[in-house]
Write a protein that holds these residues in place. Sequence first.
Motif, PDB file in Angstrom:
ATOM      1  N   VAL A 153      30.796 -30.079  -9.159  1.00 40.80           N
ATOM      2  CA  VAL A 153      30.592 -30.641 -10.701  1.00 40.80           C
ATOM      3  C   VAL A 153      31.937 -30.459 -11.183  1.00 40.80           C
ATOM      4  CG1 VAL A 153      29.591 -30.208 -12.690  1.00 40.80           C
ATOM      5  CG2 VAL A 153      28.210 -30.002 -10.647  1.00 40.80           C
ATOM      6  N   ARG A 154      32.727 -29.113 -11.119  1.00 37.16           N
ATOM      7  CA  ARG A 154      34.170 -29.242 -11.951  1.00 37.16           C
ATOM      8  C   ARG A 154      35.166 -30.247 -11.328  1.00 37.16           C
ATOM      9  NH1 ARG A 154      37.402 -23.369 -12.229  1.00 37.16           N
ATOM     10  NH2 ARG A 154      37.083 -23.455  -9.873  1.00 37.16           N
ATOM     11  N   GLU A 155      35.097 -30.426 -10.089  1.00 39.77           N
ATOM     12  CA  GLU A 155      35.932 -31.478  -9.899  1.00 39.77           C
ATOM     13  C   GLU A 155      35.543 -32.967 -10.263  1.00 39.77           C
ATOM     14  OE1 GLU A 155      38.816 -30.700  -8.314  1.00 39.77           O
ATOM     15  OE2 GLU A 155      39.452 -32.902  -7.578  1.00 39.77           O
ATOM     16  N   LEU A 156      34.396 -33.180 -10.014  1.00 39.08           N
ATOM     17  CA  LEU A 156      33.929 -34.760 -10.324  1.00 39.08           C
ATOM     18  C   LEU A 156      33.774 -34.999 -11.954  1.00 39.08           C
ATOM     19  CD1 LEU A 156      31.719 -35.344  -7.235  1.00 39.08           C
ATOM     20  CD2 LEU A 156      34.163 -35.665  -7.673  1.00 39.08           C
ATOM     21  N   GLU A 157      33.557 -33.947 -12.549  1.00 41.38           N
ATOM     22  CA  GLU A 157      33.157 -34.236 -14.124  1.00 41.38           C
ATOM     23  C   GLU A 157      34.294 -33.535 -14.982  1.00 41.38           C
ATOM     24  OE1 GLU A 157      31.159 -35.957 -15.486  1.00 41.38           O
ATOM     25  OE2 GLU A 157      29.104 -36.186 -14.317  1.00 41.38           O
ATOM     26  N   PRO A 158      35.414 -33.902 -14.917  1.00 36.60           N
ATOM     27  CA  PRO A 158      36.585 -33.338 -15.589  1.00 36.60           C
ATOM     28  C   PRO A 158      36.093 -33.353 -17.328  1.00 36.60           C
ATOM     29  CG  PRO A 158      37.432 -35.032 -14.598  1.00 36.60           C
ATOM     30  CD  PRO A 158      35.800 -35.001 -13.921  1.00 36.60           C
ATOM     31  N   ARG A 159      35.647 -34.129 -17.640  1.00 36.44           N
ATOM     32  CA  ARG A 159      34.974 -34.092 -19.237  1.00 36.44           C
ATOM     33  C   ARG A 159      34.142 -33.081 -19.592  1.00 36.44           C
ATOM     34  NH1 ARG A 159      29.841 -34.781 -19.709  1.00 36.44           N
ATOM     35  NH2 ARG A 159      28.998 -35.256 -17.753  1.00 36.44           N
ATOM     36  N   ALA A 160      33.594 -32.549 -18.708  1.00 37.96           N
ATOM     37  CA  ALA A 160      32.346 -31.308 -18.907  1.00 37.96           C
ATOM     38  C   ALA A 160      32.907 -30.002 -18.537  1.00 37.96           C
ATOM     39  CB  ALA A 160      31.167 -31.775 -18.357  1.00 37.96           C
ATOM     40  N   PRO A 161      33.077 -29.062 -19.677  1.00 43.49           N
ATOM     41  CA  PRO A 161      33.534 -27.766 -19.310  1.00 43.49           C
ATOM     42  C   PRO A 161      32.668 -27.121 -18.217  1.00 43.49           C
ATOM     43  CG  PRO A 161      33.066 -28.132 -21.501  1.00 43.49           C
ATOM     44  CD  PRO A 161      32.931 -29.200 -21.160  1.00 43.49           C
ATOM     45  N   VAL A 162      33.154 -26.443 -17.390  1.00 40.18           N
ATOM     46  CA  VAL A 162      32.267 -25.630 -16.461  1.00 40.18           C
ATOM     47  C   VAL A 162      32.612 -24.276 -16.420  1.00 40.18           C
ATOM     48  CG1 VAL A 162      31.852 -25.317 -13.879  1.00 40.18           C
ATOM     49  CG2 VAL A 162      31.863 -27.577 -14.580  1.00 40.18           C
ATOM     50  N   PHE A 163      31.884 -23.235 -16.529  1.00 43.02           N
ATOM     51  CA  PHE A 163      32.046 -21.939 -16.874  1.00 43.02           C
ATOM     52  C   PHE A 163      31.184 -21.208 -15.922  1.00 43.02           C
ATOM     53  CE2 PHE A 163      31.885 -17.631 -18.838  1.00 43.02           C
ATOM     54  CZ  PHE A 163      33.167 -17.449 -19.110  1.00 43.02           C
ATOM     55  N   LEU A 164      32.068 -20.225 -15.181  1.00 43.47           N
ATOM     56  CA  LEU A 164      31.263 -19.259 -14.500  1.00 43.47           C
ATOM     57  C   LEU A 164      31.258 -17.914 -14.996  1.00 43.47           C
ATOM     58  CD1 LEU A 164      29.856 -18.097 -11.697  1.00 43.47           C
ATOM     59  CD2 LEU A 164      32.167 -17.822 -10.818  1.00 43.47           C
ATOM     60  N   GLY A 165      30.278 -17.438 -15.511  1.00 41.04           N
ATOM     61  CA  GLY A 165      30.068 -15.813 -16.294  1.00 41.04           C
ATOM     62  C   GLY A 165      29.412 -15.052 -15.287  1.00 41.04           C
ATOM     63  N   GLN A 166      29.804 -14.642 -13.968  1.00 40.09           N
ATOM     64  CA  GLN A 166      29.082 -14.007 -13.122  1.00 40.09           C
ATOM     65  C   GLN A 166      28.312 -12.899 -13.473  1.00 40.09           C
ATOM     66  OE1 GLN A 166      31.707 -13.255  -9.734  1.00 40.09           O
ATOM     67  NE2 GLN A 166      30.099 -12.611  -8.372  1.00 40.09           N
ATOM     68  N   LEU A 167      27.214 -12.647 -13.802  1.00 39.68           N
ATOM     69  CA  LEU A 167      26.405 -11.447 -13.804  1.00 39.68           C
ATOM     70  C   LEU A 167      26.543 -10.538 -12.691  1.00 39.68           C
ATOM     71  CD1 LEU A 167      23.557 -12.816 -16.260  1.00 39.68           C
ATOM     72  CD2 LEU A 167      25.078 -11.104 -17.042  1.00 39.68           C
ATOM     73  N   ILE A 168      26.707  -9.455 -13.052  1.00 36.04           N
ATOM     74  CA  ILE A 168      26.772  -8.702 -11.702  1.00 36.04           C
ATOM     75  C   ILE A 168      25.546  -8.727 -10.778  1.00 36.04           C
ATOM     76  CG2 ILE A 168      26.141  -6.442 -12.932  1.00 36.04           C
ATOM     77  CD1 ILE A 168      27.973  -4.967 -11.015  1.00 36.04           C
TER      78      ILE A 168
END
Lengths: 392, 448
Positions: A118-133
């Motif tokens: 998604v991050r690669e194909l939809e550069p207009r949309a911010p993608v955030f990984l906030g990994q919960l332990i």
Amino acid sequence: MDRPDTADAADPLAALRSIARDPRSYVQRWREEHPDRKVLGVLPMNFPRELAHAAGVLPVIVPDDQQPVTEGRAFLPEFYCGFTRNLADQAATGRFDLYDGLFVADHCIQLLGATDIVRELEPRAPVFLGQLISSLSDRGAGAKIAEMVATLRAEVEAFAGTEVTDAALAASIRAFNRDRSLIRRLFDARAAGDCAFGPVELQDIVASAQVMDPDEHHALLSAVVAGRAPRTRDDRIRVHLSGHLCHAPRRELLEVIEEAGAVVVDDDLWTGRRYLQTDLDESLPPMTAVAEWYAGRNVALPCPTRVQHDVDWDQWLLAAAERSGAEAVVHLMPKFCEPHMLYYPELRRALEAAGIPQLLIETEHEGIPLESFRTRLEALIERSHRNRPAYA
Amino acid sequence: MTATMPPLATPDRTNRLAATRHGNRMVAQYWDDLFTARERGQQIVWYNGGALNPIFQAAGLAWCHGEAFAARLAAQQLEGPAQLAGAEYGYNAELCSYSRTHLGCAVLTVQGDEGAQTGVVGAHDQAELAARLPAPDFFVNNYAGCSTGQQWDEISYRVFDKEVPIFNISHPFLWGNKADAGYLQGEEWESASRYVRDQLVDLIAWLEERSGNKFDWDLLRESMTYIKRAAELRREGLELCKAKPAPATFWDWISAIAPINFLPGNQELVDYFASVRDEIQHRIDHGITGIENERYRLYFDGIMNWNKLGFLSRKFAEHGVAVMAGRYITNAFWQEPQLIDTDDPLLGMAQHYLLCPTNHGTRTLDYLTLRDCEEYDVDGIVFHSTRTCRAFTGPQRLLARSAQNNLGIPSIFFEGDVADASFYKEEILESRLAAMLEAIDVKRAQAS
Ligand code: SF4
Ligand code: SF4
């Protein structure tokens, strides 16, 4: 959009059903009604939607839209689970345009693989990984969770372009709690012997909740509940449905279970009890409540994507079967879902020891061998009948 | 499961390094020692993920790396009984075959003698081998990147009925949320490094308490000094392999993984990597090449197909292909030795655990892959679409696309697996490889 429209009010369950089955139309309608607000896609199963809702955003748990995987094939291997391949396909075919951004708090490696697409194909949309332990027995896990919840709040604020006040967060917590607890009432009633709602109806109710604004969902669901009288379950074989992480099983599967002469009495499916088992503690400061919700979810209903040494899905399952009187368990395992594959033998071992008949069904994203499922299910039901005392 | 390898009709055109044979002997000795560790009164730790062995060494424990043991069984075609035991226990054939093999070993270990009753011809001795693995006194999970790695140990803990204490180290995924994020840089990298380092301190205290052994900090510094030196020599050797034609190949480096991954840090390890480096230098000086008649240079992406190691090395050589480098070699296994401060090694160790090649977002992998493809001047990429390893395979399609778009480098994919030969499809690799090499020929002809 705080109250249902007239058509919805006439048949509120039909309204929920149509949103569960066509979330795109719902999101488009919400956008038209809130032209200056954003829609955030979040991935299952642990992102605290309250944070985004408090920022005025519509947080949608991105569903598997059940379309066959076409162009997505070029981006993820065919041995990724159906849900993640569907996500890749949504991104590859432009169907991800429904969302203005994507936030992820989970770490399943297949989910991360799809997120990267998604991050690669939809550069207009911010993608955030906030990994919960994910390892909840770690010393310091609590502090790590609190730290990440604060990060997620800040990132949501940046995404929405607005501050999340504690008051707004507390209000969002109340809204989601209210909706979840109403759904949970139906699940608890089912486990206690009421079969007013069938498994497909309950799945539609939960799947729509995962997409909708909680107040709006609550209003519709309240109308549904008000119009439906309790119904005592008959003496069909009582079945617990287990697993199916991250997305809904095909409705046809649920239908076959009841057609074959069983009655579903409880579940731990993602589009079932797993979604609604845990509330946030409204007596706590709201950020603490979010953090404790996450930490407590795995205790309230253990998940194989988490590791916690003293919490066992198998033991939870035995206790749930005891509560609901389930006589058999059907494991619904999405093909290639490794967390489930790893944990399944533990479930099997515990159920075997408890003498509870069980059946493993691997579900495919495309195509369900319904007839073979029906035959195996009938065999399970027959076995379960033999377990019943001769003179009950 | 095991499969019989087809006989090779063509001559072997590889010219493997002689020095790695000594490494194999060191590794065999290590396993023999491990199998008898209990008799010598040692406590044993089973661990997965990054190379914690220097910590175990300094904690006075014997160590068994789960993936390494599974890989060893597969490389020796001995994985069958463990996988069968795993399947009987309920593990699905689509589950990571490292974990399924190792969990099968756990099941056999728990079952003891019962493990021999599999009914498979010849299974008895093989099962014995898996069951000879001494039962653990501790589990430590150190898996970065792949969620399966973390869950696998948690399940091992349950297979042993929770009677063996377990310690988990959590690793933030190096996703690259922020603009300053990049390989070895940015706040995400710095904070993750500190976080993992702090957990190593906790691990050491936990091991001291549980084992009753005093942790030997001097021994840790000493072994990390040797490991750092060995890793520097390894890097020097890898650097030398950029020469044309290649003096040694990816397959030689695959043979040298085990020593750098889990052998004790000592002078013998340094001597070994010095001998590897020196042999490569000697080859360059004397015009000796890694394969006969190198015509193509390829990059290999994916975790190793251990059942097929020798077979694949011969296969590529047969086509005149020098496989030069690959993510599993170039970007793993103490690959950034400059990060290690031998006086205070924990931070640099933590950083290497974070640098597992499955713990990066695709953006960083893309940077590393393009960099290596350029530096090794390759003509194409072979992606090992490792059937049960979703961690390695997830980013591969994006990497292939990027290599084509940015460097004009073509790719092929072939299916295989880390430790399950049944997923390997010989015809697919053969036909796709031949087609790619033909395309490279055409491109060259057009350019000349
Ligand atoms: S938990 Fe299972 S269903 Fe969910 S993304 Fe991972 S593999 Fe797919
Ligand atoms: S799937 Fe791959 S990275 Fe994950 S545990 Fe297995 S071998 Fe390791």
